[in-house]
Motif scaffolding. Structure first.
Motif, PDB file in Angstrom:
ATOM      1  N   SER A 147     -45.901  66.476  34.840  1.00 30.91           N
ATOM      2  CA  SER A 147     -45.318  66.148  33.636  1.00 30.91           C
ATOM      3  C   SER A 147     -44.361  67.233  33.434  1.00 30.91           C
ATOM      4  CB  SER A 147     -46.149  65.791  32.735  1.00 30.91           C
ATOM      5  OG  SER A 147     -46.833  64.586  32.785  1.00 30.91           O
ATOM      6  N   GLN A 297     -37.512  62.349  30.387  1.00 32.26           N
ATOM      7  CA  GLN A 297     -37.869  63.365  29.494  1.00 32.26           C
ATOM      8  C   GLN A 297     -38.978  62.839  28.663  1.00 32.26           C
ATOM      9  OE1 GLN A 297     -36.827  66.824  29.213  1.00 32.26           O
ATOM     10  NE2 GLN A 297     -38.703  66.909  28.207  1.00 32.26           N
ATOM     11  N   ALA A 298     -38.682  61.531  27.884  1.00 31.15           N
ATOM     12  CA  ALA A 298     -39.762  61.016  27.256  1.00 31.15           C
ATOM     13  C   ALA A 298     -40.957  60.663  27.906  1.00 31.15           C
ATOM     14  CB  ALA A 298     -39.035  59.768  26.398  1.00 31.15           C
ATOM     15  N   ASP A 301     -42.862  63.978  28.270  1.00 33.53           N
ATOM     16  CA  ASP A 301     -43.623  64.538  27.088  1.00 33.53           C
ATOM     17  C   ASP A 301     -44.631  63.645  26.884  1.00 33.53           C
ATOM     18  OD1 ASP A 301     -41.472  66.127  26.923  1.00 33.53           O
ATOM     19  OD2 ASP A 301     -40.059  65.014  25.427  1.00 33.53           O
ATOM     20  N   LEU A 302     -44.588  62.503  27.208  1.00 37.68           N
ATOM     21  CA  LEU A 302     -45.848  61.624  26.999  1.00 37.68           C
ATOM     22  C   LEU A 302     -46.970  62.001  27.961  1.00 37.68           C
ATOM     23  CD1 LEU A 302     -47.252  58.941  25.698  1.00 37.68           C
ATOM     24  CD2 LEU A 302     -46.159  57.888  27.312  1.00 37.68           C
ATOM     25  N   ALA A 305     -48.378  65.138  26.616  1.00 40.25           N
ATOM     26  CA  ALA A 305     -49.225  64.906  25.540  1.00 40.25           C
ATOM     27  C   ALA A 305     -50.668  64.301  25.751  1.00 40.25           C
ATOM     28  CB  ALA A 305     -48.748  63.960  24.508  1.00 40.25           C
ATOM     29  N   ARG A 356     -50.005  62.765  18.593  1.00 41.56           N
ATOM     30  CA  ARG A 356     -49.042  63.068  19.254  1.00 41.56           C
ATOM     31  C   ARG A 356     -48.798  62.038  20.611  1.00 41.56           C
ATOM     32  NH1 ARG A 356     -44.432  64.915  18.774  1.00 41.56           N
ATOM     33  NH2 ARG A 356     -45.500  66.506  17.439  1.00 41.56           N
ATOM     34  N   VAL A 357     -49.732  61.486  20.944  1.00 48.07           N
ATOM     35  CA  VAL A 357     -49.677  60.672  22.232  1.00 48.07           C
ATOM     36  C   VAL A 357     -48.875  59.456  21.686  1.00 48.07           C
ATOM     37  CG1 VAL A 357     -50.733  59.277  23.808  1.00 48.07           C
ATOM     38  CG2 VAL A 357     -51.519  61.480  23.583  1.00 48.07           C
ATOM     39  N   ASN A 360     -45.262  60.158  20.993  1.00 44.42           N
ATOM     40  CA  ASN A 360     -44.587  60.304  22.348  1.00 44.42           C
ATOM     41  C   ASN A 360     -44.353  58.910  22.965  1.00 44.42           C
ATOM     42  OD1 ASN A 360     -45.940  63.465  22.640  1.00 44.42           O
ATOM     43  ND2 ASN A 360     -43.846  63.248  22.892  1.00 44.42           N
ATOM     44  N   GLN A 361     -45.282  57.992  22.869  1.00 45.39           N
ATOM     45  CA  GLN A 361     -45.013  56.851  23.205  1.00 45.39           C
ATOM     46  C   GLN A 361     -43.740  56.104  22.525  1.00 45.39           C
ATOM     47  OE1 GLN A 361     -46.844  54.861  26.022  1.00 45.39           O
ATOM     48  NE2 GLN A 361     -44.856  53.507  25.714  1.00 45.39           N
ATOM     49  N   GLU A 363     -41.492  57.404  21.270  1.00 39.37           N
ATOM     50  CA  GLU A 363     -40.204  58.126  21.527  1.00 39.37           C
ATOM     51  C   GLU A 363     -39.967  57.522  23.014  1.00 39.37           C
ATOM     52  OE1 GLU A 363     -38.800  62.613  22.987  1.00 39.37           O
ATOM     53  OE2 GLU A 363     -40.662  62.257  22.581  1.00 39.37           O
ATOM     54  N   LEU A 364     -40.661  57.133  23.897  1.00 44.33           N
ATOM     55  CA  LEU A 364     -40.409  56.611  25.366  1.00 44.33           C
ATOM     56  C   LEU A 364     -39.746  55.313  24.837  1.00 44.33           C
ATOM     57  CD1 LEU A 364     -40.545  56.577  28.136  1.00 44.33           C
ATOM     58  CD2 LEU A 364     -42.700  55.880  28.327  1.00 44.33           C
TER      59      LEU A 364
END
Length: 483
Positions: A147, A297-298, A301-302, A305, A356-357, A360-361, A363-364
Motif C-alpha cells: 500500500s 491514492q485513496a 491510504d485505506l 489504515a 481511521r479505516v 479512508n473507506q 475517502e475512496l
C-alpha cells in the motif's frame, strides 16, 4: 496507544513469519466506474459536414496541430515544448516528487546504524565506552508495504500528470495564439482593401458631382464608413499585439517576432477522420488521469489504515562492545550480540484505528465519485467541441458558397460594364458585399480552427514527455491512458 514491544524467542520466528506472510497480501485496486460513452453522439453530425473524412489523413493525438500543414506552426510548438517556463518549472517539481518517492521505497528495507558513547556503572566507579552496531527491518506485513508503494506511485503519477496537463495547455495556447495572429493579419489586409475601396468611391463621387451627375451626400457616408474601418483596424492591431505578446511568453521569449504580424491566413485543418476519436481516448485527459491517481491514492491510504489494525513486526539485531576506561578494572571489555523479532500490538487505540479505516473507506468512495464526474465532464467537453466543429464547418461551407456567388455577380457586372450597361460606381456595392463576406468567411474559418483546437485539448492531445510512466491497470480502466 500500543502495547510495549516484546522480543520473541528465535525458535518462534519461522512459525510466526509464515502466519503473518499468509495475511500480508494487499487489497486489489478498486474497479473504476464505467462512465465513458460507447460512441460520440455528435460524431455523426460532424461526419455529415465532412463527407470526405474517410479518405482524410489521420490526425494524431500527440501531434494534432500538424493537421494544419504549417511548418511555421510546427516549429513554434516544438520551441514552446522545449523553452516554456511553466513546463520547465513542472519538470523540476516532478524531479522533486521522484526524489521524495524514492525515499518512501526504502522504508521497508533493512537499516543499519552505528553509535558510540561513554557510560558509568551504577556505583560510579567504572567508566565504559559503548560501541554498537544496530539493524532494524520493518517487514510491512498485512499489505502495508504494498500500500505504501502504491501510494508512492500514485503521488508520483499525479506530479507527472500535472506536467502533462501543462503540456496540453501550452500546445493548445500556442496554436490558438498563432491562429489569432493569422486571422488578425488577414483581417487587417481586408480592411485595407475596404479602405482603398472607400477612397476609390470618394473619387468617383467627386467625379460624378463635377459632371453634375449626382448631388447626393454620398461623400459624407463614405467618410463615415472610412472612419469606422480605421477604428476597426485600431482594435485589430491591439488584439494582434496581445496575441503576439502572449505567444512570446509561451515560447519563453522577452519580445515577439515582428514577422508574426505578417502571417498569411490559413484555411484551417485537414478533414477530421473520426476513427481517430474512439471513446477510450478520453482517458488521456490529464484531469481524468489525476482522478484515477486519486482513486489509487485513496485505495492505498485505506490499505495502510487496514494494516494498522494488525500487529506490526520488525526484525532487529545488534552487537554491543564495551571497554572499561578506568583503572578499577573488574572487567576490561565485553561484547553482547542480540537478534530477534519485535512485535508491536495495537490494544488501547484499536478503536481509533478502526475509525481511521472507516474514514479512508469514505475517502475512496469520494475518489471514485470524483473519477466518474471527471469522465462525465470530459465527455461533455468533447461532445460540445464536436458539435461546435460540426456547426462551424456548416457555416464555413455556407459562406464559401456565398463568396462564390459574390464572385459570379462581380463577373457579371464586369461584363455589363464592358458593354456600357453598368458603371464603375455600380460595382462598389458588390465589392463591399464581397469584402464583407470574405471577412465573415475568415472569421468562420477561425472559429472552425478554434473548435478543432478545443476538441484536441478536450482529448488531452499533446506529446508525452520522455520516460512517461503509466499507472497499473485497474478494472474498468481500458487502454486509453497509454494511447
Amino acid at each position: 496507544m500500543s502495547a510495549p514491544s516484546r522480543p520473541l524467542a528465535l525458535n518462534a520466528l519461522p512459525v510466526l513469519t509464515a502466519a503473518l506472510l499468509a495475511a500480508c497480501a494487499s487489497p486489489p485496486p478498486p474497479a473504476l466506474p464505467g462512465a465513458a460513452p460507447q460512441a460520440w453522439s455528435n460524431a455523426a453530425a460532424l461526419a455529415q459536414t465532412a463527407p470526405a473524412a474517410a479518405q482524410a489523413p489521420a490526425v494524431s493525438l500527440r501531434g494534432w496541430w500538424k493537421a494544419f500543414n504549417d511548418p511555421v506552426l510546427d516549429a513554434l510548438v516544438d520551441k514552446a515544448l522545449a523553452r516554456n517556463l511553466d513546463l520547465a518549472q513542472a519538470a523540476a517539481r516532478f524531479k522533486q516528487a521522484q526524489a521524495l518517492a524514492g525515499g518512501e521505497q526504502t522504508r521497508f528495507r533493512p537499516t543499519l546504524s552505528a553509535n558510540a558513547k561513554t557510560l558509568q556503572d551504577t556505583s560510579a566507579t567504572d567508566t565504559y565506552v559503548h560501541a554498537s552496531l544496530n539493524m532494524v527491518w520493518e517487514l510491512g506485513l498485512f499489505g502495508e508495504a504494498e500500500s505504501v508503494s502504491q501510494a508512492s506511485r500514485a503521488s508520483l503519477f499525479s506530479a507527472q500528470v500535472r506536467g502533462q496537463a501543462l503540456r496540453v495547455t501550452v500546445v493548445a495556447e500556442v496554436v490558438q495564439r498563432y491562429l489569432e495572429l493569422q486571422v488578425q493579419a488577414n483581417a487587417l489586409r481586408l480592411q485595407d482593401e475596404a479602405l482603398a475601396l472607400e477612397q476609390d468611391a470618394l473619387r468617383l463621387d467627386q467625379a460624378r458631382k463635377e459632371a453634375r451627375l449626382s448631388t447626393s451626400d454620398e461623400a459624407e457616408q463614405i467618410g463615415i464608413r472610412a472612419a469606422q474601418i480605421r477604428a476597426t483596424q485600431a482594435s485589430m492591431r491591439d488584439a494582434q499585439e496581445v496575441a503576439a505578446r502572449a505567444l512570446a511568453t509561451l515560447l519563453g521569449e522577452p519580445s515577439p517576432d515582428p514577422a508574426w504580424k505578417q502571417l498569411a491566413a490559413g484555411s484551417g485543418p485537414a478533414s477530421l477522420r473520426l476513427a481517430e476519436l474512439p471513446p477510450d481516448l478520453l482517458r488521456t485527459r490529464p484531469d481524468i488521469q489525476t482522478a484515477e491517481a486519486g482513486v489509487l491514492q485513496a485505495a492505498a491510504d485505506l490499505g495502510i489504515a487496514r494494516s494498522a489494525l494488525y500487529p506490526r513486526l520488525y526484525l532487529g539485531g545488534s552487537f554491543l562492545y564495551a571497554y572499561n576506561l578506568t583503572s578499577n578494572r573488574r572487567t576490561s571489555s565485553g561484547s553482547e550480540p542480540a537478534l530477534g523479532p519485535v512485535i508491536d500490538i495495537p490494544l488501547w487505540d484499536w478503536g481509533a484505528r478502526q475509525l481511521r479505516v472507516e474514514a479512508n473507506q469514505h475517502e475512496l468512495d469520494a475518489a471514485l465519485i470524483g473519477y466518474r464526474k471527471a469522465v462525465l465532464d470530459g465527455v461533455s467537453e468533447v461532445e460540445v467541441s464536436l458539435s461546435s466543429l460540426a456547426r462551424t464547418s456548416e457555416r464555413v461551407a455556407a459562406l464559401e458558397a456565398a463568396c462564390g456567388g459574390a464572385e459570379r455577380r462581380l463577373g457579371t457586372q464586369a461584363t455589363l460594364q464592358g458593354l456600357g450597361l453598368s458603371s464603375r460606381f455600380d460595382r462598389l456595392d458588390l465589392q463591399r458585399q464581397q469584402l464583407q463576406l470574405q471577412n465573415e468567411l475568415a472569421a468562420a474559418r477561425h472559429a472552425r480552427s478554434t473548435a478543432f483546437v478545443a476538441l484536441y485539448k478536450a482529448l488531452g492531445g499533446a506529446p508525452l514527455p520522455e520516460g512517461w510512466v503509466d499507472l497499473p491497470d485497474m478494472p474498468g480502466r481500458g487502454a486509453g491512458g497509454r494511447s
